[in-house]
Design a protein around this motif. Structure first.
Motif, PDB file in Angstrom:
ATOM      1  N   PHE A 173      10.691  -0.744  -0.813  1.00 19.81           N
ATOM      2  CA  PHE A 173      10.099  -1.617   0.205  1.00 19.81           C
ATOM      3  C   PHE A 173       8.645  -1.944  -0.114  1.00 19.81           C
ATOM      4  O   PHE A 173       8.195  -3.072   0.038  1.00 19.81           O
ATOM      5  N   GLU A 174       7.922  -0.933  -0.562  1.00 18.60           N
ATOM      6  CA  GLU A 174       6.501  -1.135  -0.908  1.00 18.60           C
ATOM      7  C   GLU A 174       6.340  -2.234  -1.948  1.00 18.60           C
ATOM      8  O   GLU A 174       5.399  -3.009  -1.913  1.00 18.60           O
ATOM      9  N   GLN A 175       7.281  -2.240  -2.882  1.00 19.55           N
ATOM     10  CA  GLN A 175       7.194  -3.197  -3.987  1.00 19.55           C
ATOM     11  C   GLN A 175       7.734  -4.572  -3.606  1.00 19.55           C
ATOM     12  O   GLN A 175       7.766  -5.481  -4.431  1.00 19.55           O
ATOM     13  N   GLY A 176       8.201  -4.689  -2.363  1.00 24.88           N
ATOM     14  CA  GLY A 176       8.738  -5.956  -1.910  1.00 24.88           C
ATOM     15  C   GLY A 176      10.096  -6.256  -2.530  1.00 24.88           C
ATOM     16  O   GLY A 176      10.478  -7.421  -2.673  1.00 24.88           O
ATOM     17  N   GLU A 192       9.408   1.395   7.454  1.00 25.69           N
ATOM     18  CA  GLU A 192      10.281   0.638   6.556  1.00 25.69           C
ATOM     19  C   GLU A 192      10.718  -0.672   7.202  1.00 25.69           C
ATOM     20  O   GLU A 192      10.642  -0.833   8.419  1.00 25.69           O
ATOM     21  N   LEU A 193      11.220  -1.579   6.419  1.00 27.02           N
ATOM     22  CA  LEU A 193      11.705  -2.875   6.883  1.00 27.02           C
ATOM     23  C   LEU A 193      10.582  -3.774   7.376  1.00 27.02           C
ATOM     24  O   LEU A 193      10.808  -4.698   8.128  1.00 27.02           O
ATOM     25  N   GLU A 194       9.330  -3.444   7.002  1.00 28.14           N
ATOM     26  CA  GLU A 194       8.227  -4.311   7.411  1.00 28.14           C
ATOM     27  C   GLU A 194       7.521  -4.872   6.176  1.00 28.14           C
ATOM     28  O   GLU A 194       6.299  -4.878   6.116  1.00 28.14           O
ATOM     29  N   ARG A 195       8.303  -5.321   5.239  1.00 30.46           N
ATOM     30  CA  ARG A 195       7.694  -5.788   3.992  1.00 30.46           C
ATOM     31  C   ARG A 195       6.763  -6.975   4.214  1.00 30.46           C
ATOM     32  O   ARG A 195       5.726  -7.081   3.599  1.00 30.46           O
ATOM     33  N   ASP A 196       7.135  -7.842   5.142  1.00 26.85           N
ATOM     34  CA  ASP A 196       6.273  -9.000   5.416  1.00 26.85           C
ATOM     35  C   ASP A 196       4.923  -8.540   5.948  1.00 26.85           C
ATOM     36  O   ASP A 196       3.880  -9.108   5.637  1.00 26.85           O
ATOM     37  N   HIS A 224       2.757  -7.279   3.099  1.00 27.01           N
ATOM     38  CA  HIS A 224       2.160  -8.387   2.346  1.00 27.01           C
ATOM     39  C   HIS A 224       1.044  -9.048   3.143  1.00 27.01           C
ATOM     40  O   HIS A 224      -0.004  -9.393   2.603  1.00 27.01           O
ATOM     41  N   LYS A 225       1.272  -9.178   4.448  1.00 26.24           N
ATOM     42  CA  LYS A 225       0.253  -9.778   5.304  1.00 26.24           C
ATOM     43  C   LYS A 225      -1.028  -8.915   5.292  1.00 26.24           C
ATOM     44  O   LYS A 225      -2.140  -9.415   5.192  1.00 26.24           O
ATOM     45  N   ALA A 226      -0.825  -7.595   5.385  1.00 23.06           N
ATOM     46  CA  ALA A 226      -1.981  -6.682   5.407  1.00 23.06           C
ATOM     47  C   ALA A 226      -2.755  -6.770   4.093  1.00 23.06           C
ATOM     48  O   ALA A 226      -3.994  -6.803   4.085  1.00 23.06           O
ATOM     49  N   ILE A 227      -2.026  -6.831   2.985  1.00 22.21           N
ATOM     50  CA  ILE A 227      -2.697  -6.919   1.680  1.00 22.21           C
ATOM     51  C   ILE A 227      -3.450  -8.255   1.582  1.00 22.21           C
ATOM     52  O   ILE A 227      -4.606  -8.305   1.143  1.00 22.21           O
ATOM     53  N   ASP A 228      -2.792  -9.327   2.025  1.00 27.30           N
ATOM     54  CA  ASP A 228      -3.450 -10.644   2.012  1.00 27.30           C
ATOM     55  C   ASP A 228      -4.735 -10.630   2.828  1.00 27.30           C
ATOM     56  O   ASP A 228      -5.700 -11.319   2.520  1.00 27.30           O
ATOM     57  N   ARG A 229      -4.722  -9.841   3.893  1.00 24.55           N
ATOM     58  CA  ARG A 229      -5.899  -9.815   4.766  1.00 24.55           C
ATOM     59  C   ARG A 229      -6.924  -8.754   4.358  1.00 24.55           C
ATOM     60  O   ARG A 229      -7.849  -8.472   5.106  1.00 24.55           O
ATOM     61  N   GLY A 230      -6.700  -8.125   3.243  1.00 21.38           N
ATOM     62  CA  GLY A 230      -7.754  -7.256   2.707  1.00 21.38           C
ATOM     63  C   GLY A 230      -7.461  -5.772   2.685  1.00 21.38           C
ATOM     64  O   GLY A 230      -8.310  -4.980   2.272  1.00 21.38           O
ATOM     65  N   ALA A 231      -6.245  -5.348   3.121  1.00 23.27           N
ATOM     66  CA  ALA A 231      -5.927  -3.922   2.999  1.00 23.27           C
ATOM     67  C   ALA A 231      -5.820  -3.584   1.511  1.00 23.27           C
ATOM     68  O   ALA A 231      -5.346  -4.391   0.722  1.00 23.27           O
ATOM     69  N   ASN A 247      -4.246  -0.836   0.275  1.00 19.67           N
ATOM     70  CA  ASN A 247      -3.041  -0.095  -0.071  1.00 19.67           C
ATOM     71  C   ASN A 247      -2.150   0.003   1.158  1.00 19.67           C
ATOM     72  O   ASN A 247      -2.549  -0.427   2.247  1.00 19.67           O
ATOM     73  N   TYR A 248      -0.987   0.586   1.010  1.00 16.28           N
ATOM     74  CA  TYR A 248      -0.096   0.745   2.152  1.00 16.28           C
ATOM     75  C   TYR A 248       0.718   2.018   1.999  1.00 16.28           C
ATOM     76  O   TYR A 248       0.919   2.523   0.895  1.00 16.28           O
ATOM     77  N   LEU A 249       1.153   2.522   3.119  1.00 21.30           N
ATOM     78  CA  LEU A 249       1.885   3.783   3.152  1.00 21.30           C
ATOM     79  C   LEU A 249       2.998   3.612   4.172  1.00 21.30           C
ATOM     80  O   LEU A 249       2.750   3.115   5.278  1.00 21.30           O
ATOM     81  N   ILE A 250       4.202   4.003   3.786  1.00 23.18           N
ATOM     82  CA  ILE A 250       5.337   3.763   4.674  1.00 23.18           C
ATOM     83  C   ILE A 250       5.821   5.067   5.308  1.00 23.18           C
ATOM     84  O   ILE A 250       6.020   6.071   4.617  1.00 23.18           O
ATOM     85  N   LYS A 251       5.933   5.026   6.642  1.00 27.64           N
ATOM     86  CA  LYS A 251       6.454   6.186   7.380  1.00 27.64           C
ATOM     87  C   LYS A 251       7.974   6.256   7.222  1.00 27.64           C
ATOM     88  O   LYS A 251       8.611   5.206   7.204  1.00 27.64           O
ATOM     89  N   PRO A 252       8.596   7.411   7.167  1.00 24.54           N
ATOM     90  CA  PRO A 252       7.948   8.721   7.125  1.00 24.54           C
ATOM     91  C   PRO A 252       7.451   9.031   5.713  1.00 24.54           C
ATOM     92  O   PRO A 252       8.046   8.582   4.743  1.00 24.54           O
ATOM     93  N   PHE A 253       6.355   9.770   5.630  1.00 26.11           N
ATOM     94  CA  PHE A 253       5.828  10.102   4.303  1.00 26.11           C
ATOM     95  C   PHE A 253       5.621  11.603   4.187  1.00 26.11           C
ATOM     96  O   PHE A 253       5.416  12.297   5.179  1.00 26.11           O
ATOM     97  N   SER A 254       5.688  12.082   2.949  1.00 26.74           N
ATOM     98  CA  SER A 254       5.452  13.510   2.699  1.00 26.74           C
ATOM     99  C   SER A 254       3.963  13.727   2.480  1.00 26.74           C
ATOM    100  O   SER A 254       3.209  12.773   2.274  1.00 26.74           O
ATOM    101  N   GLN A 255       3.573  14.989   2.475  1.00 31.41           N
ATOM    102  CA  GLN A 255       2.152  15.297   2.240  1.00 31.41           C
ATOM    103  C   GLN A 255       1.723  14.810   0.850  1.00 31.41           C
ATOM    104  O   GLN A 255       0.641  14.244   0.704  1.00 31.41           O
TER     105      GLN A 255
END
Lengths: 276, 124
Positions: free
Chosen positions: A39-42, B85-89, B92-99, B101-109
């Motif tokens: 998903f991260e990679q689109g 998950e399932l929020e790929r758009d 991309h929107k967050a990256i376009d707006r200057g984020a 990096n991104y992290l998807i829940k649930p995530f491990s330590q």
């Protein structure tokens, strides 16, 4: 849901680039560990993720996939016997050689060190040993700790462990002697930390540059490798060990059907291998 | 290093704090974007990384991201957008707006620490 064809593509890709062989029962593992990345990679499918990794000339995605697949289960003094064998047999032999002026250093290599528990356990074993063998100094030992994952190496180098990680295999006596507590975090003492050097290494690449070693810990990792890669790596490890050098494996691992280059030895309840 | 976690889930903030403690970094937390901006103001912008949840009451992650990027004082603080998950758009929107990096829940330590290392350009 990963398809069988996608699983095979990724299985072969992972094996090609890090030697880890994923049996068919690892389909679920691949799916759970790579879903987030997909998903991260689109990407819409695992096949897309695979294609993107193949096309990525920087190898960044390849390294991420390998990092996600490799497991990092780790304990202090795991299986205990290798550490008893070090104290009762191996370190004693090398200490005598140092005392006799036949050598100056004992060189250890932990080839899949994860977050540092194994190399630090070796360092603590050595420090305990020299309490009764004061002619030896910490400078007489070199411990090289390598792993394929940058994240675990970073954590190992930090040497900071939470309450859960600190309890896994570590007795209170060692904990209190070799760690400093600050709230819920236990930090390994500088005395132990400075004995271990962390370095990124993919076992599939040549490791001749590490130089000759006396003792190699290659524990609980061969199980992930294909038969051919097991044979290859054991051959290269044998070439890296000094004559009579020691190889330690995980408690449930055996290499006798893969190689003729080692002699299996038994000490008390534990097993170890010596290069012929 | 000082890391600000902006997330309406106290459990997620607690999980992130535990990882930050292992790293030995300083942990700051806020339950929504408005509180996050208040903390930044209070700390005079001295934060090295913001872990920003996408979905929150009051001011959500995207709104806070836009507010950060529009502010001279905060615009260079790296932001890692935390989504499900399932929020790929959305990613991309967050990256376009200057984020950054991104992290998807649930995530491990380990997953979280890996992202923090990437976001802060930490290498061995």
């Amino acid at each position: 849901m990963i398809t069988i064809d996608e699983f095979r593509l990724i299985r072969d890709y992972v094996e090609k680039h890090c030697g880890i062989h994923l049996s068919d029962d690892k389909t679920y593992l691949v799916e759970t560990r790579l879903t987030t990345m997909m998903f991260e990679q689109g990407c819409n499918t695992f096949g897309d993720l695979y294609n993107r990794a193949v096309l990525d000339k920087t190898h960044t995605l390849r390294d991420k996939i390998i990092e996600a697949i490799t497991t990092n289960e780790t304990f202090w003094f795991r299986d205990i016997h290798p550490f008893s064998i070090l104290t009762e047999l191996v370190l004693k032999q090398y200490a005598d050689e140092i005392a006799a002026g036949k050598r100056n250093k004992i060189r250890f290599w932990c080839c899949a060190c994860s977050t540092g528990q194994e190399p630090y356990s070796i360092a603590m074993t050595f420090l305990e040993f020299i309490r009764h063998y004061p002619r030896l100094k910490p400078e007489n030992i070199e411990i090289l700790a390598t792993d394929i994952s940058s994240t675990v190496l970073f954590l190992g180098k930090l040497g900071r462990y939470d309450n859960l990680a600190i309890t896994r295999g570590l007795g209170e006596e060692y904990r209190d002697r070799y760690f400093v507590q600050n709230n819920k975090i236990w930090t390994i003492s500088d005395e132990v930390k400075k004995m271990v050097r962390f370095q990124k290494l993919n076992l599939q690449e040549s490791f001749n540059h590490l130089g000759k070693q006396d003792i190699i810990f290659c524990r609980n990792i061969l199980i992930y490798f294909s038969l051919e890669f097991k044979q290859d790596i054991l051959k290269r490890i044998a070439a890296l060990l000094r004559p009579g050098g020691y190889l330690f494996l995980g408690a449930s691992e055996s290499i006798i059907m893969y190689t003729q280059e080692y002699e299996m030895q038994r000490h008390a309840m534990g097993l170890y291998y010596q290069v012929k | 290093m000082r890391i600000l976690s902006v997330d309406d889930s106290a459990a997620t903030r607690h999980f992130i704090k535990k990882a930050i403690d292992v790293l030995g970094f300083e942990f700051l937390e806020a339950g929504d974007g408005k509180q996050g901006l208040q903390i930044l103001q209070r700390e005079n912008g001295k934060v090295d990384l913001i872990l920003l949840d996408r979905h929150m009451p009051e001011m959500d992650g995207m709104e806070m991201l836009e507010a950060l990027k529009a502010n001279e004082k905060y615009k260079d603080i790296p932001v890692t957008m935390v989504t499900v998950e399932l929020e790929r758009d959305e990613i991309h929107k967050a990256i376009d707006r200057g984020a950054k990096n991104y992290l998807i829940k649930p995530f491990s330590q380990e997953n979280l620490i890996g992202k923090i290392m990437e976001s802060l350009d930490i290498s061995l």
